[in-house]
Design a protein around this motif. Sequence first.
Motif, PDB file in Angstrom:
ATOM      1  N   ASN A 115     102.470   5.861  12.156  1.00 21.76           N
ATOM      2  CA  ASN A 115     102.789   5.849  13.586  1.00 21.76           C
ATOM      3  C   ASN A 115     101.559   5.369  14.350  1.00 21.76           C
ATOM      4  OD1 ASN A 115     103.345   6.416  16.266  1.00 21.76           O
ATOM      5  ND2 ASN A 115     104.407   8.318  15.819  1.00 21.76           N
ATOM      6  N   ILE A 116     101.576   4.140  14.859  1.00 20.77           N
ATOM      7  CA  ILE A 116     100.409   3.549  15.501  1.00 20.77           C
ATOM      8  C   ILE A 116     100.010   4.331  16.740  1.00 20.77           C
ATOM      9  CG2 ILE A 116     101.795   1.932  16.840  1.00 20.77           C
ATOM     10  CD1 ILE A 116      98.213   1.411  15.509  1.00 20.77           C
ATOM     11  N   HIS A 117     100.967   4.918  17.449  1.00 21.75           N
ATOM     12  CA  HIS A 117     100.628   5.675  18.655  1.00 21.75           C
ATOM     13  C   HIS A 117      99.839   6.932  18.309  1.00 21.75           C
ATOM     14  CE1 HIS A 117     102.895   2.904  20.980  1.00 21.75           C
ATOM     15  NE2 HIS A 117     104.077   3.259  20.473  1.00 21.75           N
ATOM     16  N   LEU A 118      99.988   7.421  17.071  1.00 18.61           N
ATOM     17  CA  LEU A 118      99.198   8.558  16.626  1.00 18.61           C
ATOM     18  C   LEU A 118      97.876   8.116  16.026  1.00 18.61           C
ATOM     19  CD1 LEU A 118      98.941  11.619  15.960  1.00 18.61           C
ATOM     20  CD2 LEU A 118     100.056  11.097  13.776  1.00 18.61           C
ATOM     21  N   THR A 119      97.890   7.052  15.232  1.00 14.15           N
ATOM     22  CA  THR A 119      96.687   6.649  14.498  1.00 14.15           C
ATOM     23  C   THR A 119      95.678   5.909  15.358  1.00 14.15           C
ATOM     24  OG1 THR A 119      97.778   4.594  13.790  1.00 14.15           O
ATOM     25  CG2 THR A 119      97.949   6.510  12.322  1.00 14.15           C
ATOM     26  N   ALA A 120      96.093   5.211  16.425  1.00 13.51           N
ATOM     27  CA  ALA A 120      95.146   4.472  17.269  1.00 13.51           C
ATOM     28  C   ALA A 120      94.107   5.385  17.912  1.00 13.51           C
ATOM     29  CB  ALA A 120      95.888   3.657  18.325  1.00 13.51           C
ATOM     30  N   PRO A 121      94.499   6.515  18.539  1.00 18.38           N
ATOM     31  CA  PRO A 121      93.458   7.423  19.062  1.00 18.38           C
ATOM     32  C   PRO A 121      92.525   7.928  17.974  1.00 18.38           C
ATOM     33  CG  PRO A 121      95.609   7.965  19.992  1.00 18.38           C
ATOM     34  CD  PRO A 121      95.846   6.981  18.893  1.00 18.38           C
ATOM     35  N   LEU A 122      93.059   8.174  16.783  1.00 18.87           N
ATOM     36  CA  LEU A 122      92.216   8.665  15.703  1.00 18.87           C
ATOM     37  C   LEU A 122      91.263   7.591  15.204  1.00 18.87           C
ATOM     38  CD1 LEU A 122      94.942  10.699  13.821  1.00 18.87           C
ATOM     39  CD2 LEU A 122      93.083  11.593  15.204  1.00 18.87           C
ATOM     40  N   THR A 123      91.688   6.335  15.243  1.00 18.85           N
ATOM     41  CA  THR A 123      90.796   5.238  14.881  1.00 18.85           C
ATOM     42  C   THR A 123      89.640   5.150  15.865  1.00 18.85           C
ATOM     43  OG1 THR A 123      92.608   3.974  13.874  1.00 18.85           O
ATOM     44  CG2 THR A 123      90.652   2.745  14.546  1.00 18.85           C
ATOM     45  N   ALA A 124      89.929   5.278  17.145  1.00 22.98           N
ATOM     46  CA  ALA A 124      88.867   5.252  18.155  1.00 22.98           C
ATOM     47  C   ALA A 124      87.926   6.441  17.994  1.00 22.98           C
ATOM     48  CB  ALA A 124      89.481   5.246  19.558  1.00 22.98           C
ATOM     49  N   ILE A 125      88.484   7.610  17.679  1.00 27.77           N
ATOM     50  CA  ILE A 125      87.649   8.793  17.437  1.00 27.77           C
ATOM     51  C   ILE A 125      86.733   8.545  16.242  1.00 27.77           C
ATOM     52  CG2 ILE A 125      87.694  11.186  16.651  1.00 27.77           C
ATOM     53  CD1 ILE A 125      90.214  11.569  18.350  1.00 27.77           C
ATOM     54  N   SER A 126      87.267   7.937  15.181  1.00 25.27           N
ATOM     55  CA  SER A 126      86.453   7.645  14.003  1.00 25.27           C
ATOM     56  C   SER A 126      85.303   6.707  14.345  1.00 25.27           C
ATOM     57  CB  SER A 126      87.316   7.027  12.894  1.00 25.27           C
ATOM     58  OG  SER A 126      88.295   7.938  12.454  1.00 25.27           O
ATOM     59  N   ALA A 127      85.555   5.731  15.236  1.00 24.11           N
ATOM     60  CA  ALA A 127      84.487   4.827  15.672  1.00 24.11           C
ATOM     61  C   ALA A 127      83.413   5.590  16.434  1.00 24.11           C
ATOM     62  CB  ALA A 127      85.074   3.716  16.540  1.00 24.11           C
ATOM     63  N   ALA A 128      83.834   6.472  17.339  1.00 25.59           N
ATOM     64  CA  ALA A 128      82.870   7.287  18.087  1.00 25.59           C
ATOM     65  C   ALA A 128      82.067   8.180  17.153  1.00 25.59           C
ATOM     66  CB  ALA A 128      83.599   8.124  19.136  1.00 25.59           C
ATOM     67  N   VAL A 129      82.722   8.664  16.111  1.00 25.58           N
ATOM     68  CA  VAL A 129      82.061   9.548  15.152  1.00 25.58           C
ATOM     69  C   VAL A 129      80.878   8.843  14.488  1.00 25.58           C
ATOM     70  CG1 VAL A 129      82.398  10.491  12.827  1.00 25.58           C
ATOM     71  CG2 VAL A 129      83.941  11.135  14.683  1.00 25.58           C
ATOM     72  N   VAL A 130      81.003   7.545  14.228  1.00 24.48           N
ATOM     73  CA  VAL A 130      79.901   6.801  13.620  1.00 24.48           C
ATOM     74  C   VAL A 130      78.658   6.882  14.499  1.00 24.48           C
ATOM     75  CG1 VAL A 130      79.112   4.548  12.833  1.00 24.48           C
ATOM     76  CG2 VAL A 130      81.475   5.246  12.420  1.00 24.48           C
ATOM     77  N   GLY A 131      78.830   6.651  15.806  1.00 26.12           N
ATOM     78  CA  GLY A 131      77.699   6.746  16.723  1.00 26.12           C
ATOM     79  C   GLY A 131      77.115   8.142  16.777  1.00 26.12           C
ATOM     80  N   VAL A 132      77.985   9.150  16.741  1.00 28.13           N
ATOM     81  CA  VAL A 132      77.530  10.542  16.787  1.00 28.13           C
ATOM     82  C   VAL A 132      76.721  10.882  15.536  1.00 28.13           C
ATOM     83  CG1 VAL A 132      78.308  12.940  16.755  1.00 28.13           C
ATOM     84  CG2 VAL A 132      79.398  11.309  18.291  1.00 28.13           C
ATOM     85  N   ILE A 133      77.161  10.404  14.379  1.00 34.10           N
ATOM     86  CA  ILE A 133      76.442  10.688  13.139  1.00 34.10           C
ATOM     87  C   ILE A 133      75.078  10.007  13.132  1.00 34.10           C
ATOM     88  CG2 ILE A 133      76.474  10.412  10.632  1.00 34.10           C
ATOM     89  CD1 ILE A 133      79.497  10.658  10.728  1.00 34.10           C
ATOM     90  N   VAL A 134      74.997   8.792  13.655  1.00 31.76           N
ATOM     91  CA  VAL A 134      73.699   8.116  13.763  1.00 31.76           C
ATOM     92  C   VAL A 134      72.752   8.927  14.646  1.00 31.76           C
ATOM     93  CG1 VAL A 134      72.501   6.061  14.617  1.00 31.76           C
ATOM     94  CG2 VAL A 134      74.620   5.812  13.318  1.00 31.76           C
TER      95      VAL A 134
END
Length: 453
Positions: free
Chosen positions: A367-386
Motif C-alpha cells: 500500500n503506497i499510501h502507507l509505505t511512502a511516509p515510512l520511506t520518508a521516515i527511513s530517510a530522516a533516520v539516516v540523518g539522525v543516525i549520522v
Amino acid sequence: MPSPDTVRPADVSLSAAFWYWLKLGFISFGGPAGQIALMHAELVEKRRWISEQRFLHALNYCMVLPGPEATQLAVYIGWLMHRTRGGLIAGTLFVLPSLVILIALTWIYMAFGNVPLVAGVLYGIKPAVVAIVLAAAARIGARTLKNAWLIAIAVAALLAIAVGHVPFPLIILVAALLGWIGGRVRPDLFVIGGGHGGVPKSYGAAIIDDATPTPLHARFSWARLIAVLAVGVGLGVSAWLAIAALFGIHQPYAQMGWFFSKAALLTFGGAYAVLPYVYQGGVETYHWLSGPQMIDGLALGETTPGPLIMIVAFVGFVGGWSKALFGADALPLAGAVGASVATFFTFLPSFIFILAGGPMVESTRDNIHLTAPLTAISAAVVGVIVSLALFFAQQVFLLTSPQPHLDYLALAITVAACIAVFHYKIGTIKLILACALAGLVVSYLPSIAVAIG
C-alpha cells in the motif's frame, strides 16, 4: 516414492516451539539482519515451519511497524503457529535471555567499571561503537536514499537534530508528513525496491505453506481487534498506575514507564534511530545516566544476544542504581527493577501490534499510501543516525583533562574499525573483541593511563 522435501513436516507442539524460541534468545547475535537470517535458515529452510512467501509476507508487515522487527517477526510466527500463547512465548523468550545477561553485565559495569582491566576494555570498545554506528547509517542509507529528495530529507534531519536541537519525535512527524504528501504527488520517488523483497523461493512443503488456509484465530474480526487492544492497553496502563502508586508518579520508575512507552512508538528504522531520543530523555531530561555511560551501554548492547533496543535495559538499570531508589544497600535490586520496567514498556507495544494487527496483514501489503511516509521516515533516520555518530565521536575523541585535546589513539582505533567494517566486512562481535583487546593493550601505556582514569 515422494521426495522428503515434498512431504509436509509434522505439526510442531507448543513445547517444541518453546525450546526453539529459548535457544534463539541465546544465539540471536548480529542485529536484526542477523536475527532474521537465523530465523529464516532454521524455520524456512531447515525445519520448514513456514514457507518463504509467508515468512516474507510477515516480515514486510513487521518492517512497517515501529519497534524491533526481528522480535515482532518471532511474535508473529509464534502467534500464527500456536495462537496467542505461541506469540507471547516466542516474543518473551526472544527478549528474556538478553535482559538477564544485560542486568548481569550492567551490574559488573556499575560495580567494577573503574577497575583498570574493565576501563581498558571499555576504552577500546568506545571507538568501535563510532564505527558501528557509521556502518548502520551507511547500511540504511544505501537501502533508502535512492534519489535527491530522500537525500535532502536525510540532510535536513541531520541539521535539525544536530544544529537546531529539534526533538526527535517532531522530526519523525515532519518526515511522515512529507512522505504522505510525496506519496500522493510523486509516488515513484517514495517506492524503495530491494530490501527483503525478491521472488520467493521454495524449500519444500512447509507446515504453514503458501496455500495453507488462514487459521481461525488469525482471521480478522472487529470484536477480536477491540478485545486485544483493550487487554494490551489496559495491561500497560494498569502496570504504570501500579508503579506510580508504589513509587510515586514523579519518581524514576513511573517516568521510565511513560518515557519508554513513547520511545517504543518511535523506533522506525531500528534501534539506532531511536537512540538519540533515548539519549535526550535519559541523559538530558531525566539525568538517569551520563553521555559516556550511554556509549558504554551501546557497547554492552552490541555484545549481547537479542534486539539492540535492549540498551533500554542498561538505561533503566543505571537509572535505578544511580538514583538509589531502594537505598544505598540495595543498588543492584534498584537497577534490576529499572531494567525490567524499561524493557516491559518498550516491548509491550510490539506484542499489541502483532496480536491485534496480524489478521490485517493482507490489507497492509504494497500500500503506497502507507509505505511512502515510512520511506520518508527511513530517510530522516539516516540523518539522525549520522548525528548520533558525530555525538559519540565528540565524546570519545575530545578529552577535557588535563586540558582539551584529541585522543589520537582512540581516533586510530576508530579508523581501523571503519576499515574492518566497510572494507573487510568484519562482524560486530569480532570487531568489538578486537577493539577491546586493543584498548586493553594501550590502557597500560603511560600516555593513556591518565586519559582513561
